[in-house]
Design an enzyme around this catalytic site. Structure first.
Site, PDB file in Angstrom:
ATOM      1  N   SER A 130       0.868  -1.192   0.000  1.00 48.16           N
ATOM      2  CA  SER A 130       0.000   0.000   0.000  1.00 48.16           C
ATOM      3  C   SER A 130       0.898   1.233   0.000  1.00 48.16           C
ATOM      4  CB  SER A 130      -0.856   0.010   1.271  1.00 48.16           C
ATOM      5  OG  SER A 130      -1.442   1.285   1.467  1.00 48.16           O
ATOM      6  N   TYR A 186      -2.212  -1.014  10.311  1.00 46.33           N
ATOM      7  CA  TYR A 186      -2.225  -1.187   8.850  1.00 46.33           C
ATOM      8  C   TYR A 186      -0.917  -0.670   8.236  1.00 46.33           C
ATOM      9  CZ  TYR A 186      -3.947  -1.040   4.043  1.00 46.33           C
ATOM     10  OH  TYR A 186      -4.099  -1.244   2.695  1.00 46.33           O
TER      11      TYR A 186
HETATM   12  P1  NAD Z   1     -11.677  -5.782   0.306  1.00 47.77           P
HETATM   13  O1  NAD Z   1     -12.136  -5.639   1.709  1.00 47.77           O
HETATM   14  O2  NAD Z   1     -12.587  -5.382  -0.809  1.00 47.77           O
HETATM   15  O3  NAD Z   1     -11.213  -7.293   0.042  1.00 47.77           O
HETATM   16  C1  NAD Z   1     -10.391  -7.977   0.933  1.00 47.77           C
HETATM   17  C2  NAD Z   1     -10.714  -9.454   0.863  1.00 47.77           C
HETATM   18  O4  NAD Z   1      -9.825 -10.125   1.784  1.00 47.77           O
HETATM   19  C3  NAD Z   1     -12.152  -9.771   1.324  1.00 47.77           C
HETATM   20  O5  NAD Z   1     -12.769 -10.631   0.401  1.00 47.77           O
HETATM   21  C4  NAD Z   1     -11.954 -10.420   2.682  1.00 47.77           C
HETATM   22  O6  NAD Z   1     -12.962 -11.379   3.014  1.00 47.77           O
HETATM   23  C5  NAD Z   1     -10.592 -11.089   2.513  1.00 47.77           C
HETATM   24  N1  NAD Z   1      -9.944 -11.390   3.784  1.00 47.77           N
HETATM   25  C6  NAD Z   1      -9.915 -10.612   4.907  1.00 47.77           C
HETATM   26  N2  NAD Z   1      -9.264 -11.258   5.900  1.00 47.77           N
HETATM   27  C7  NAD Z   1      -8.881 -12.461   5.382  1.00 47.77           C
HETATM   28  C8  NAD Z   1      -8.175 -13.574   5.930  1.00 47.77           C
HETATM   29  N3  NAD Z   1      -7.762 -13.591   7.197  1.00 47.77           N
HETATM   30  N4  NAD Z   1      -7.939 -14.637   5.124  1.00 47.77           N
HETATM   31  C9  NAD Z   1      -8.389 -14.640   3.837  1.00 47.77           C
HETATM   32  N5  NAD Z   1      -9.079 -13.638   3.287  1.00 47.77           N
HETATM   33  C10 NAD Z   1      -9.310 -12.555   4.050  1.00 47.77           C
HETATM   34  O7  NAD Z   1     -10.295  -4.975   0.241  1.00 47.77           O
HETATM   35  P2  NAD Z   1      -9.380  -4.533  -0.995  1.00 47.77           P
HETATM   36  O8  NAD Z   1      -9.388  -3.064  -1.052  1.00 47.77           O
HETATM   37  O9  NAD Z   1      -9.691  -5.319  -2.222  1.00 47.77           O
HETATM   38  O10 NAD Z   1      -7.947  -4.944  -0.418  1.00 47.77           O
HETATM   39  C11 NAD Z   1      -7.150  -5.962  -0.993  1.00 47.77           C
HETATM   40  C12 NAD Z   1      -5.706  -5.676  -0.636  1.00 47.77           C
HETATM   41  O11 NAD Z   1      -5.309  -4.434  -1.223  1.00 47.77           O
HETATM   42  C13 NAD Z   1      -5.435  -5.548   0.868  1.00 47.77           C
HETATM   43  O12 NAD Z   1      -4.204  -6.163   1.187  1.00 47.77           O
HETATM   44  C14 NAD Z   1      -5.359  -4.053   1.064  1.00 47.77           C
HETATM   45  O13 NAD Z   1      -4.577  -3.701   2.181  1.00 47.77           O
HETATM   46  C15 NAD Z   1      -4.710  -3.624  -0.237  1.00 47.77           C
HETATM   47  N6  NAD Z   1      -4.899  -2.205  -0.533  1.00 47.77           N
HETATM   48  C16 NAD Z   1      -6.135  -1.688  -0.789  1.00 47.77           C
HETATM   49  C17 NAD Z   1      -6.270  -0.328  -1.055  1.00 47.77           C
HETATM   50  C18 NAD Z   1      -7.605   0.310  -1.372  1.00 47.77           C
HETATM   51  O14 NAD Z   1      -7.668   1.552  -1.427  1.00 47.77           O
HETATM   52  N7  NAD Z   1      -8.653  -0.441  -1.592  1.00 47.77           N
HETATM   53  C19 NAD Z   1      -5.137   0.497  -1.039  1.00 47.77           C
HETATM   54  C20 NAD Z   1      -3.899  -0.045  -0.756  1.00 47.77           C
HETATM   55  C21 NAD Z   1      -3.788  -1.415  -0.510  1.00 47.77           C
END
Ligand code: NAD
Length: 252
Positions: free
Chosen positions: A145, A158
Site C-alpha cells: 500500500s 495497517y
Molecule cells: P476488500 O475488503 O474489498 O477485500 C479484501 C478481501 O480479503 C475480502 O474478500 C476479505 O474477506 C478477505 N480477507 C480478509 N481477511 C482475510 C483472511 N484472514 N484470510 C483470507 N481472506 C481474508 O479490500 P481490498 O481493497 O480489495 O484490499 C485488498 C488488498 O489491497 C489488501 O491487502 C489491502 O490492504 C490492499 N490495498 C487496498 C487499497 C484500497 O484503497 N482499496 C489500497 C492499498 C492497498
C-alpha cells in the site's frame, strides 16, 4: 496469452482488488484458486468467475497455518501445480495510536503480514521443489500500500503491516532469486473497494483523498489487476524485490 497454462492462488479473492486480479488472470489464460475467509462471498465470486475460465474457491484464513496448508493441498489436488501466488488478503482497523487495542493490532498484523509470510513460505517451498526437479520458476506478488511509506495516524497497525510487506518482499526476493523465483509488491493508493469505503466514509474524507491525488480520481481494482498480471508474467522476467506504486501520483 500472458499467463497461459499457469495456476495462480489469489488470497482475498472474493472481493475488491483480489476479485479483479482473479478475473484478469483468468482472462490472461491462468487457472485460478481464490482463497478467502468469507466463504459465502468466495463461493458467489467463484460462480461469477467461472464464466471466464477454470476457478476453484477455497475457504481459508491466511493467518492460520493449517488453513494455508489445506489451501495449497486443495490447489494441487485440483490443478496439479501452482505457479503464482498473489498475497492480497488484507484488513484495516481505524484507531488512534493512543487508543489502539493490543488485540486489534495483532489481528491486523496476523492477517496482513503473517498471512503473507505463511502463504508465501508454503507456496515458495512448492516452487523451489519444482525448480529442483527441473521445472519452471514461479513468482509471488504481495499487496502492499502507499501506507507502507506514507504513515496515517489512525491506521497504525495497517501502516506497520504494509511497511513489513515491503521488507518481506525484499527478503523473499533475495532468498528465492537463486531459484529464479521473483517476488514483487504492488503499492496501491486509494482504490474503490469495501476497505476504502470503511476508511473514506463521507464527502469530506473523499475530498481529502482527492486533494492529495494528482490524477484527481479514485483508482479502480482492474488498474491494480493489470499490474499484478504484468508482474506475474514473463514480461517482468528481470524484475524482483520491487514495490510498484499505483496511486495516481499520491502526495504525502
Ligand atoms: P476488500 O475488503 O474489498 O477485500 C479484501 C478481501 O480479503 C475480502 O474478500 C476479505 O474477506 C478477505 N480477507 C480478509 N481477511 C482475510 C483472511 N484472514 N484470510 C483470507 N481472506 C481474508 O479490500 P481490498 O481493497 O480489495 O484490499 C485488498 C488488498 O489491497 C489488501 O491487502 C489491502 O490492504 C490492499 N490495498 C487496498 C487499497 C484500497 O484503497 N482499496 C489500497 C492499498 C492497498
Amino acid at each position: 496469452m500472458a499467463l497461459d497454462g499457469r495456476v495462480a492462488i489469489v488470497t482475498g479473492g472474493a472481493k475488491g482488488i483480489g476479485y479483479a486480479v482473479a478475473r484478469r488472470f483468468l482472462h490472461d489464460g491462468a487457472k485460478v484458486v481464490i482463497a478467502d475467509s468469507d466463504e459465502k462471498a468466495n463461493t458467489v465470486a467463484a460462480e461469477e468467475l467461472a464464466d471466464f475460465g477454470e476457478v476453484l474457491a477455497v475457504g481459508c484464513n491466511v493467518a492460520e497455518r493449517l488453513d494455508v496448508h489445506n489451501l495449497l493441498a486443495a490447489a494441487l489436488d485440483r490443478f496439479g501445480d501452482v505457479d503464482i501466488l498473489v498475497n492480497n488478503a488484507g484488513i484495516v482497523n481505524k484507531a488512534n495510536f493512543l487508543d489502539l487495542d493490543e488485540a486489534d493490532f495483532s489481528r491486523v498484523l496476523d492477517v496482513n503480514l503473517k498471512g503473507a509470510f505463511l502463504c508465501g513460505q508454503a507456496v515458495a517451498r512448492h516452487l523451489v521443489d519444482k525448480v529442483k526437479r527441473g521445472g519452471p520458476a514461479g513468482t509471488i506478488v504481495n499487496m502492499s500500500s502507499v501506507n507502507a511509506v506514507f504513515a496515517i495516524p489512525d491506521q497504525v497497525a495497517y501502516s506497520v503491516s504494509k511497511g513489513g510487506i515491503n521488507q518481506l518482499t525484499k527478503v523473499m526476493a533475495l532468498s528465492l532469486a537463486r531459484y529464479g523465483i521473483r517476488v514483487n509488491a504492488i503499492g496501491p493508493g486509494s482504490i474503490m473497494t469495501d476497505i476504502l469505503k470503511s476508511v473514506v466514509a463521507d464527502a469530506a474524507a473523499t475530498r481529502k483523498v482527492l486533494s492529495r491525488t494528482p490524477l484527481g480520481r479514485i483508482g479502480e481494482p482492474r488498474e491494480i489487476a493489470a499490474i499484478a498480471s504484468f508482474l506475474a508474467s514473463d514480461e517482468a522476467s528481470y524484475v524482483t524485490g520491487q514495490t510498484l506504486y499505483a496511486d495516481g501520483g499520491r502526495l504525502p
